[in-house]
Design an enzyme around this catalytic site. Sequence first.
Site, PDB file in Angstrom:
ATOM      1  N   ALA A  33       0.815  -1.221   0.000  1.00  0.00           N
ATOM      2  CA  ALA A  33       0.000   0.000   0.000  1.00  0.00           C
ATOM      3  C   ALA A  33       0.845   1.267   0.000  1.00  0.00           C
ATOM      4  O   ALA A  33       0.404   2.311  -0.463  1.00  0.00           O
ATOM      5  CB  ALA A  33      -0.917   0.000   1.224  1.00  0.00           C
ATOM      6  N   VAL A 132     -19.737  -8.593  -3.658  1.00  0.00           N
ATOM      7  CA  VAL A 132     -20.054  -9.638  -4.630  1.00  0.00           C
ATOM      8  C   VAL A 132     -18.989 -10.722  -4.596  1.00  0.00           C
ATOM      9  O   VAL A 132     -17.798 -10.440  -4.756  1.00  0.00           O
ATOM     10  CB  VAL A 132     -20.156  -9.067  -6.064  1.00  0.00           C
ATOM     11  CG1 VAL A 132     -20.497 -10.176  -7.052  1.00  0.00           C
ATOM     12  CG2 VAL A 132     -21.179  -7.945  -6.141  1.00  0.00           C
ATOM     13  N   ASP A 201     -30.349 -12.728  -2.106  1.00  0.00           N
ATOM     14  CA  ASP A 201     -28.934 -12.361  -1.965  1.00  0.00           C
ATOM     15  C   ASP A 201     -28.238 -12.406  -3.332  1.00  0.00           C
ATOM     16  O   ASP A 201     -27.504 -11.479  -3.698  1.00  0.00           O
ATOM     17  CB  ASP A 201     -28.254 -13.332  -0.986  1.00  0.00           C
ATOM     18  CG  ASP A 201     -26.771 -13.086  -0.869  1.00  0.00           C
ATOM     19  OD1 ASP A 201     -26.375 -12.083  -0.252  1.00  0.00           O
ATOM     20  OD2 ASP A 201     -25.995 -13.894  -1.426  1.00  0.00           O
ATOM     21  N   LYS A 205     -26.453  -9.261  -5.763  1.00  0.00           N
ATOM     22  CA  LYS A 205     -25.118  -9.278  -6.382  1.00  0.00           C
ATOM     23  C   LYS A 205     -25.219  -9.168  -7.900  1.00  0.00           C
ATOM     24  O   LYS A 205     -24.436  -8.468  -8.536  1.00  0.00           O
ATOM     25  CB  LYS A 205     -24.395 -10.556  -5.967  1.00  0.00           C
ATOM     26  CG  LYS A 205     -24.125 -10.609  -4.453  1.00  0.00           C
ATOM     27  CD  LYS A 205     -23.748 -12.026  -4.010  1.00  0.00           C
ATOM     28  CE  LYS A 205     -23.501 -12.108  -2.517  1.00  0.00           C
ATOM     29  NZ  LYS A 205     -23.443 -13.515  -2.037  1.00  0.00           N
ATOM     30  N   GLY A 302     -17.499 -15.937   4.251  1.00  0.00           N
ATOM     31  CA  GLY A 302     -16.609 -16.337   5.338  1.00  0.00           C
ATOM     32  C   GLY A 302     -15.792 -15.163   5.832  1.00  0.00           C
ATOM     33  O   GLY A 302     -15.633 -14.157   5.138  1.00  0.00           O
TER      34      GLY A 302
END
Lengths: 444, 444
Positions: A33, A132, A201, A205, A302
Amino acid sequence: MKPIQVGLLGIGTVGSGVFNVLGRNQDEICRRAGCDIRIAAVADLDTARARSIVGESVRVLGDARELIADPEIDVVVELIGGCGIARLLVLEAIAAGKHVVTANKALLAVHGTEIFQAAADKGVIVAFEAAVAGGIPIIKALREGLTANRIQWIAGIINGTTNFILSEMRDKGLDFGVVLKEAQALGYAEADPTFDIEGVDAAHKATIMSALAFGIPVQFDKAYVEGITQLAAADIKYAEQLGYRIKLLGITRRRPEGIELRVHPSLVPAKRLIANVEGAMNAVVVQGDAVGATLYYGKGAGSEPTASAVIADLVDIARLHGADAAHRVPPLAFQSHTLAAAGGELPVLPMSEVVTSYYLRARVADEAGVLARITGILAEAGISIDAVLQREADEVGGEGSTQTDVIILTHDTREGDMDTALARIQQLPTVLAPITRIRKEELN
Amino acid sequence: MKPIQVGLLGIGTVGSGVFNVLGRNQDEICRRAGCDIRIAAVADLDTARARSIVGESVRVLGDARELIADPEIDVVVELIGGCGIARLLVLEAIAAGKHVVTANKALLAVHGTEIFQAAADKGVIVAFEAAVAGGIPIIKALREGLTANRIQWIAGIINGTTNFILSEMRDKGLDFGVVLKEAQALGYAEADPTFDIEGVDAAHKATIMSALAFGIPVQFDKAYVEGITQLAAADIKYAEQLGYRIKLLGITRRRPEGIELRVHPSLVPAKRLIANVEGAMNAVVVQGDAVGATLYYGKGAGSEPTASAVIADLVDIARLHGADAAHRVPPLAFQSHTLAAAGGELPVLPMSEVVTSYYLRARVADEAGVLARITGILAEAGISIDAVLQREADEVGGEGSTQTDVIILTHDTREGDMDTALARIQQLPTVLAPITRIRKEELN
């Protein structure tokens, strides 16, 4: 460079993943970064649980608005979910000049236009890779990787719960209800699984991907949504005999007349890579005119897979921090002022205008002429037949049975024409039960 | 915004793809990029052919240096290939302050360090999405999509020619030489296919991915490179019986001691998605500690798939054009000053230090005790056995044969230990021919 100061709104499954991964991979993330990315504060109603996750080094607040008001915070990560308080807090964070990262697909699919406009007005970034397909960088692929292409269609397995259930139904020959209970026991399905199993759901997406692919606003209210609750083990078995798997696909397709946007169970040829995506995994196929088909596969949910996407957004922001808004990637891939008007030249089409092919299963009387009458009605509607499978009555209903199943695969047709033909077939006295109709996508 | 003016060096297969796709999708690309992307000039030794492709609207030059010197050109796209004149021209374009886009994996794998340093000194971008896996946005995934992760390994089918040949060998049971001729006739293999079939092309791409994944410089000279020319149809068949497919994989893996970087035929469990990637398609699996395994699949070569990647780089540059260098994504994912020193803490390991598992096939005398002697030697070397397949002598050598094949799958072991054990086994009088050794990757 000065560290980026991040505030988390909500520290449940995903939030703790973000905290853990940022801590564990701190050095490597900083090397990528160009600066440290630090969780400076966490707001959660359950401050005791939040404290137990982040320890003493991070401020824990019970009030999200206190976090948003903190002038030290550069980026607010919204992990609350839903369209209620999450919407208000995201808008308040934008108004306070914070960049926002969110995993909230419902919020963006329903209120995206309002949110992206507010962010553009304020000159801040709203990033949503995690919204997504979890850890799969599909938003980045659509927004940056495939920018050369006129995208033709996207088809995705974008809900892990339903893909797990369908995989189990096929493996074990069990019906939906049985497998759902197993999935709940294993933690693959929530106590209230409605949003997953009814396709909502996945439709959130698909709506977001549709906007990114075609340069249209998010229009969840135009999406056709059908879940997997009506699927019978018999149909999965028949589909297999015909060379297909049944998957819950989120599909969006460009047609000259407009955009198809739909979620429903679909037969997919078993030889396609996406047909072999099993268990709770996600995969998205994108068809572009230059690149052809590309596929993206991975964990769609997850703690750490979703955190992977949230942190990728934070790194993007860190790399761009201080650059002026003119040099940023537009949130929906196309420059905001070039998005097509909702309902304009590229309207989202009603389901009756969708063109696809079909799997039909009819329970019929086992007598001469039944098949001829059914195929005759299809022919009169201009619907051509790809394959027919007729079972022996004994196999279907046991010895001496007078009923059997007729399975028909059709070529592409307008859904409205199919609706009309099906209504006629259903009227036949030899058709003994409601006809099962599942859409079929060749994906080639 | 002012258009981006692009100059193409070379207008063969990929160059004409770039020209055609940019022309065809001009409006949509401009809506994404925020400005027009225009091909202002093309340099090619064959100016007549170049003219026949681009027509009258684009300047055609016979001299690449004239194009580079043109102050109107913002970006030079190098599509010449190789490490000779292409290297000089890329360095000259950088020196002239141009951004560079290249599809040249050989150049970057061998001279990347010099080129990225020159670009950093001059403050220009060197972009190379097209250099690995054609139209699949795998560079972007590694550099931006997976930045949260400590990447553990990458394994890719990154050469379409060899994957086509292996798919045909398996489908038709043919040997390498026969299929190569077919591939050449179909245009899937070049007249001189050395770089493809010897694994060099795949090693160039694996070298680039290794740098992006682990924050090390490109070090092609440290890569282990083994092609598919020695593969026998028998091994593909035996592998299949054991539940595996043989693929030419480019592999790079992080170990505490350093980085494995290697290209060789590999057994892959048939149930893995990547084992089912057939024909000339490419696919890359990336294993990250947070996201787990993600897979990227698509066309790895060809005119428009490669053009898709080149144009994605041009859109990135257009979106960033005018932003200062501090706000750009570093070319090798990690900020340049944080790249590990070559041979430092993360050296690329010699092949003898690689840890993997093996498929061994030995032609042996069909008599008692042979297998015991072979497995005894493996045991003494500390190599444990996963599976053994012993063929009937009659099946292998015909009726009355006194020879047979012993096939052994091992668990993970150090390659150096395997080398030693194999040398001992090869000495056995009952081992009648050179032993075939193919590495095996479980990819889990």
